[in-house]
Design a protein around this motif. Structure first.
Motif, PDB file in Angstrom:
ATOM      1  N   ARG A 161      35.353  54.680  43.479  1.00 54.06           N
ATOM      2  CA  ARG A 161      34.671  55.968  43.298  1.00 54.06           C
ATOM      3  C   ARG A 161      33.566  55.904  42.254  1.00 54.06           C
ATOM      4  O   ARG A 161      33.775  55.328  41.179  1.00 54.06           O
ATOM      5  N   PRO A 162      32.414  56.518  42.551  1.00 56.27           N
ATOM      6  CA  PRO A 162      31.375  56.583  41.513  1.00 56.27           C
ATOM      7  C   PRO A 162      31.925  57.336  40.300  1.00 56.27           C
ATOM      8  O   PRO A 162      32.774  58.217  40.449  1.00 56.27           O
ATOM      9  N   LYS A 163      31.451  56.983  39.134  1.00 51.13           N
ATOM     10  CA  LYS A 163      31.811  57.618  37.862  1.00 51.13           C
ATOM     11  C   LYS A 163      33.244  57.343  37.442  1.00 51.13           C
ATOM     12  O   LYS A 163      33.752  57.984  36.525  1.00 51.13           O
ATOM     13  N   SER A 164      33.940  56.421  38.132  1.00 50.08           N
ATOM     14  CA  SER A 164      35.306  56.135  37.694  1.00 50.08           C
ATOM     15  C   SER A 164      35.316  55.001  36.674  1.00 50.08           C
ATOM     16  O   SER A 164      36.361  54.631  36.164  1.00 50.08           O
ATOM     17  N   SER A 165      34.144  54.430  36.382  1.00 47.72           N
ATOM     18  CA  SER A 165      34.047  53.455  35.289  1.00 47.72           C
ATOM     19  C   SER A 165      32.662  53.590  34.677  1.00 47.72           C
ATOM     20  O   SER A 165      31.748  54.139  35.301  1.00 47.72           O
ATOM     21  N   ARG A 166      32.529  53.112  33.467  1.00 49.58           N
ATOM     22  CA  ARG A 166      31.226  53.208  32.793  1.00 49.58           C
ATOM     23  C   ARG A 166      30.503  51.868  32.862  1.00 49.58           C
ATOM     24  O   ARG A 166      31.147  50.818  32.793  1.00 49.58           O
ATOM     25  N   PRO A 167      29.157  51.898  32.970  1.00 50.37           N
ATOM     26  CA  PRO A 167      28.422  50.622  32.962  1.00 50.37           C
ATOM     27  C   PRO A 167      28.628  49.898  31.633  1.00 50.37           C
ATOM     28  O   PRO A 167      28.867  50.537  30.605  1.00 50.37           O
ATOM     29  N   LEU A 168      28.535  48.574  31.668  1.00 46.19           N
ATOM     30  CA  LEU A 168      28.594  47.803  30.424  1.00 46.19           C
ATOM     31  C   LEU A 168      27.295  48.047  29.657  1.00 46.19           C
ATOM     32  O   LEU A 168      26.250  48.294  30.268  1.00 46.19           O
ATOM     33  N   PRO A 169      27.336  47.941  28.330  1.00 43.58           N
ATOM     34  CA  PRO A 169      26.077  48.089  27.589  1.00 43.58           C
ATOM     35  C   PRO A 169      25.112  46.966  27.955  1.00 43.58           C
ATOM     36  O   PRO A 169      25.549  45.873  28.325  1.00 43.58           O
ATOM     37  N   GLU A 170      23.817  47.240  27.866  1.00 48.18           N
ATOM     38  CA  GLU A 170      22.818  46.203  28.187  1.00 48.18           C
ATOM     39  C   GLU A 170      22.924  45.069  27.187  1.00 48.18           C
ATOM     40  O   GLU A 170      23.042  45.319  25.986  1.00 48.18           O
ATOM     41  N   ASP A 171      22.890  43.842  27.669  1.00 52.67           N
ATOM     42  CA  ASP A 171      22.921  42.678  26.789  1.00 52.67           C
ATOM     43  C   ASP A 171      21.691  41.827  27.130  1.00 52.67           C
ATOM     44  O   ASP A 171      21.670  41.114  28.133  1.00 52.67           O
ATOM     45  N   ALA A 172      20.671  41.926  26.268  1.00 47.64           N
ATOM     46  CA  ALA A 172      19.395  41.260  26.546  1.00 47.64           C
ATOM     47  C   ALA A 172      19.519  39.745  26.479  1.00 47.64           C
ATOM     48  O   ALA A 172      18.635  39.020  26.944  1.00 47.64           O
ATOM     49  N   THR A 173      20.623  39.243  25.900  1.00 47.73           N
ATOM     50  CA  THR A 173      20.764  37.780  25.770  1.00 47.73           C
ATOM     51  C   THR A 173      21.356  37.153  27.035  1.00 47.73           C
ATOM     52  O   THR A 173      21.382  35.940  27.172  1.00 47.73           O
ATOM     53  N   ARG A 174      21.837  37.973  27.953  1.00 48.60           N
ATOM     54  CA  ARG A 174      22.456  37.417  29.175  1.00 48.60           C
ATOM     55  C   ARG A 174      21.390  36.743  30.051  1.00 48.60           C
ATOM     56  O   ARG A 174      20.295  37.263  30.211  1.00 48.60           O
ATOM     57  N   VAL A 175      21.751  35.607  30.620  1.00 46.26           N
ATOM     58  CA  VAL A 175      20.808  34.952  31.538  1.00 46.26           C
ATOM     59  C   VAL A 175      21.453  34.835  32.917  1.00 46.26           C
ATOM     60  O   VAL A 175      22.670  34.713  33.031  1.00 46.26           O
ATOM     61  N   GLY A 176      20.627  34.903  33.930  1.00 48.98           N
ATOM     62  CA  GLY A 176      21.147  34.805  35.297  1.00 48.98           C
ATOM     63  C   GLY A 176      19.998  34.501  36.234  1.00 48.98           C
ATOM     64  O   GLY A 176      18.867  34.293  35.805  1.00 48.98           O
ATOM     65  N   LYS A 177      20.311  34.502  37.530  1.00 49.22           N
ATOM     66  CA  LYS A 177      19.298  34.110  38.515  1.00 49.22           C
ATOM     67  C   LYS A 177      19.082  35.232  39.516  1.00 49.22           C
ATOM     68  O   LYS A 177      20.063  35.795  40.024  1.00 49.22           O
ATOM     69  N   VAL A 178      17.817  35.559  39.783  1.00 46.59           N
ATOM     70  CA  VAL A 178      17.526  36.495  40.870  1.00 46.59           C
ATOM     71  C   VAL A 178      17.089  35.656  42.073  1.00 46.59           C
ATOM     72  O   VAL A 178      16.133  34.888  41.989  1.00 46.59           O
ATOM     73  N   ILE A 179      17.834  35.778  43.166  1.00 47.23           N
ATOM     74  CA  ILE A 179      17.542  34.972  44.353  1.00 47.23           C
ATOM     75  C   ILE A 179      16.956  35.897  45.420  1.00 47.23           C
ATOM     76  O   ILE A 179      17.643  36.840  45.858  1.00 47.23           O
ATOM     77  N   GLU A 180      15.694  35.663  45.775  1.00 45.92           N
ATOM     78  CA  GLU A 180      15.080  36.507  46.805  1.00 45.92           C
ATOM     79  C   GLU A 180      15.435  35.927  48.162  1.00 45.92           C
ATOM     80  O   GLU A 180      15.028  34.812  48.504  1.00 45.92           O
TER      81      GLU A 180
END
Ligand SMILES: Cc1cc2nc3c(=O)[nH]c(=O)nc-3n(C[C@H](O)[C@H](O)[C@H](O)COP(=O)(O)OP(=O)(O)OC[C@H]3O[C@@H](n4cnc5c(N)ncnc54)[C@H](O)[C@@H]3O)c2cc1C
Length: 354
Positions: A161-180
């Protein structure tokens, strides 16, 4: 290797909040399984900055499939794409929101990839030893909580369900990959074309996004009395919600319904008037920040969970509240002098209201 996926949602190129809420659920599961979390975005015009935001909020990878023909949700096409991605990358778990899109596309995909789906989960966990997804949801009219597993088939699919959990705070140090991921033409279902959108009825209300909700139940006695709630909501820039009993009586449209068979909300403030606090209603408000209840019955269930319970007749309390709110809104702002007390304004306000 297992993977946890979440299905992000966008509208007009903007990611919806629920995309980030799902990541907090997915992150917890991926950490327990010691695996990667990926978010799948199907749509058009979602900026690289927004795709990166998914990484800052918990994703390790983002699969982005963008095309003008994907701007609006079309179940058959979205299902073709998601089923294709599932077969290609073989995730172990897929979570989507229990929104119109998630509720429509997830069963479609589950059938195509021959697996199970648990709708409307309230809790998700990993079974120690097996790594199976434990999918908990209300069952038998909300009277019991059932935990469901999918031990024989993969992926394990669930909506939340929407709103049944809160988003994690933004962490600018996290790295990841965007795959188009390029769109394969044959995945577009040409039989369905979006020719236009209805902007919804005049009575429609976006309860899930509201910061302040003023809600009424059977104790409001008639539809006309909801005018008091609309007035109070207007002062706060909020919206009016209702219990199912009030909706069933036709006092407001279904989009106002809060609870198990209505919306799950998480506003900063919810004020309820003449609502008893059934388990089905409470299921929809449990992550609200501050709950205020007005009820003549001192033993009402809502008083037990409320931060502020007013035992009183709503036909006396609401007009007085309206009078004071309007008086306050009309008064010029008072000059303030900083004191030591100002360091903890929330506690001071709480004491005053008690
Ligand atoms: C499968 C299923 C799904 C359901 N889903 C939902 C759902 O999504 N949302 C939902 O709300 N319900 C849902 N219900 C129904 C739920 O069980 C209750 O029947 C409903 O929540 C009751 O609504 P209420 O609190 O407005 O009415 P009531 O329980 O009748 O409460 C009215 C309250 O008003 C108070 N009151 C009366 N007069 C005054 C006054 N003058 N001043 C102050 N207080 C006053 C009374 O003391 C009472 O506590 C569901 C039920 C089932 C079986």
């Amino acid at each position: 290797m297992s993977f946890v996926w979440t299905l992000a949602e966008q509208h007009g190129g903007r990611l919806k909040d629920v995309s980030f809420e799902l990541l907090s659920r997915g992150r917890a599961l991926a950490d327990k399984l010691d695996t990667k979390l990926a978010s799948v975005v199907i749509g058009d015009g979602v900026s690289p900055e927004q795709l990166e935001a998914l990484i800052r909020r918990g994703a390790d990878e983002v699969y982005a499939i963008m095309d003008p023909r994907l701007a609006h949700f079309v179940c058959e096409t979205y299902s073709n794409i998601l089923s294709h991605l599932v077969k290609t990358y073989q995730p172990t778990i897929i979570l989507a929101a229990a929104t119109s899109m998630g509720r429509t596309v997830m069963p479609h995909v589950a059938v195509r990839v021959h697996t199970g789906l648990t709708a409307d989960c309230t809790e998700l966990d990993i079974e120690p030893g097996t790594g199976n997804l434990l999918q908990t949801r209300p069952a038998i009219g909300g009277n019991i909580m059932a935990t469901i597993k999918t031990p024989q088939h993969r992926p394990q699919m669930a909506t939340v369900r929407p709103k049944s959990s809160r988003p994690l705070p933004e962490d600018a140090t996290r790295v990841g990959k965007v795959i188009e991921v390029p769109l394969i033409e044959s995945l577009i279902d040409e039989r369905v074309r979006v020719t236009g959108y209805r902007t919804d009825t005049a009575d429609f209300v976006n309860l899930e996004e509201a910061d302040v909700v003023i809600a009424g139940g059977r104790g409001m006695k008639k539809a006309e009395h909801f005018g008091m709630l609309h007035d109070i909501a207007g002062v706060f820039g909020g919206v009016v919600g209702a219990s199912r009993d009030a909706i069933d009586r036709g006092w407001l449209g279904y989009s106002h319904q809060i609870g198990l068979s209505g919306k799950t909300i998480s506003p900063r403030l919810i004020l309820t008037a003449g609502i008893s606090g059934s388990i089905q209603f409470l299921a929809g408000i449990k992550t609200s920040e501050t709950i205020v209840s007005i009820n003549t019955d001192p033993d009402a269930g809502l008083h037990k969970v409320a931060d502020f319970g007013i035992v009183g007749d709503l036909f006396e309390v609401l007009p007085e509240l309206q009078r004071r709110l309007h008086e306050h809104a009309a008064a010029p702002p008072a000059a303030t002098t900083a004191t030591a007390d100002d360091e903890r304004p929330d506690e001071r306000q709480r004491e005053e209201r008690v």
